[in-house]
Motif scaffolding. Structure first.
Motif, mmCIF file in Angstrom:
data_model
loop_
_atom_site.group_PDB
_atom_site.id
_atom_site.type_symbol
_atom_site.label_atom_id
_atom_site.label_comp_id
_atom_site.label_asym_id
_atom_site.label_seq_id
_atom_site.Cartn_x
_atom_site.Cartn_y
_atom_site.Cartn_z
ATOM 1 N N UNK A 53 0.856 -1.179 0.000
ATOM 2 C CA UNK A 53 0.000 0.000 0.000
ATOM 3 C C UNK A 53 0.892 1.229 0.000
ATOM 4 N N UNK A 54 0.860 1.970 -1.092
ATOM 5 C CA UNK A 54 1.704 3.151 -1.238
ATOM 6 C C UNK A 54 1.030 4.387 -0.636
ATOM 7 N N UNK A 55 -0.293 4.400 -0.672
ATOM 8 C CA UNK A 55 -1.052 5.553 -0.178
ATOM 9 C C UNK A 55 -2.438 5.047 0.208
ATOM 10 N N UNK A 56 -2.926 5.500 1.363
ATOM 11 C CA UNK A 56 -4.235 5.033 1.831
ATOM 12 C C UNK A 56 -5.063 6.211 2.336
ATOM 13 N N UNK A 57 -5.740 6.878 1.413
ATOM 14 C CA UNK A 57 -6.636 8.000 1.733
ATOM 15 C C UNK A 57 -6.067 8.880 2.849
ATOM 16 N N UNK A 58 -4.960 9.517 2.587
ATOM 17 C CA UNK A 58 -4.270 10.319 3.595
ATOM 18 C C UNK A 58 -5.068 11.539 4.039
ATOM 19 N N UNK A 59 -6.079 11.942 3.282
ATOM 20 C CA UNK A 59 -6.987 12.984 3.708
ATOM 21 C C UNK A 59 -6.612 14.413 3.361
ATOM 22 N N UNK A 60 -5.375 14.661 2.950
ATOM 23 C CA UNK A 60 -4.989 16.035 2.653
ATOM 24 C C UNK A 60 -5.681 16.541 1.390
ATOM 25 N N UNK A 61 -5.908 17.842 1.353
ATOM 26 C CA UNK A 61 -6.652 18.457 0.250
ATOM 27 C C UNK A 61 -5.733 18.945 -0.865
ATOM 28 N N UNK A 62 -4.501 18.476 -0.902
ATOM 29 C CA UNK A 62 -3.570 18.882 -1.953
ATOM 30 C C UNK A 62 -4.028 18.343 -3.303
ATOM 31 N N UNK A 63 -3.554 18.991 -4.353
ATOM 32 C CA UNK A 63 -3.840 18.482 -5.693
ATOM 33 C C UNK A 63 -2.562 17.959 -6.319
ATOM 34 N N UNK A 64 -2.719 17.017 -7.204
ATOM 35 C CA UNK A 64 -1.645 16.405 -7.986
ATOM 36 C C UNK A 64 -0.637 15.661 -7.105
ATOM 37 N N UNK A 65 -0.060 14.639 -7.674
ATOM 38 C CA UNK A 65 0.906 13.792 -6.984
ATOM 39 C C UNK A 65 2.048 13.511 -7.938
ATOM 40 N N UNK A 66 3.253 13.747 -7.478
ATOM 41 C CA UNK A 66 4.470 13.413 -8.222
ATOM 42 C C UNK A 66 5.459 12.927 -7.175
ATOM 43 N N UNK A 67 5.480 11.612 -6.958
ATOM 44 C CA UNK A 67 6.185 11.087 -5.802
ATOM 45 C C UNK A 67 6.855 9.758 -6.116
ATOM 46 N N UNK A 68 7.967 9.501 -5.417
ATOM 47 C CA UNK A 68 8.668 8.227 -5.505
ATOM 48 C C UNK A 68 8.599 7.547 -4.151
ATOM 49 N N UNK A 69 8.203 6.292 -4.162
ATOM 50 C CA UNK A 69 8.115 5.478 -2.952
ATOM 51 C C UNK A 69 9.222 4.443 -2.994
#
Length: 83
Positions: A32-48
């Motif tokens: 699970x890389x992300x689980x409804x973290x709740x923040x209101x930010x837009x767009x995702x550009x991330x390395x896990x």
């Protein structure tokens, strides 16, 4: 066998806090890389970075994204795995 891998995702979305992202390995292991973290930010550009000392990377990988936001659309524009 590998000691780990990187997963890079780029997603255009108005509210990334509603996203659940799961990567499934060929052996059935789910990360699970992300689980409804709740923040209101837009767009995702991330390395896990995933550390798994016994992983055999050969086979079919599956990336699943679910979105609980009813009023926002999104598009995954890029993803990659690096071993």
């Amino acid at each position: 066998m590998t000691t780990g891998f990187d997963v890079h995702l780029t997603i255009d979305h108005a509210w990334i806090g509603s996203l659940t992202i799961v990567l499934k390995a060929p052996d059935g292991t789910a990360y699970t890389l992300r689980d409804k973290a709740g923040e209101a930010d837009d767009d995702l550009d991330e390395t896990y970075r995933i550390v798994d000392l016994g992983l055999n990377p050969t086979g079919t990988w599956t990336l699943s994204i679910s979105d609980d936001a009813f009023f926002f659309d999104g598009t995954m524009t890029y993803w990659s795995l690096h071993f």
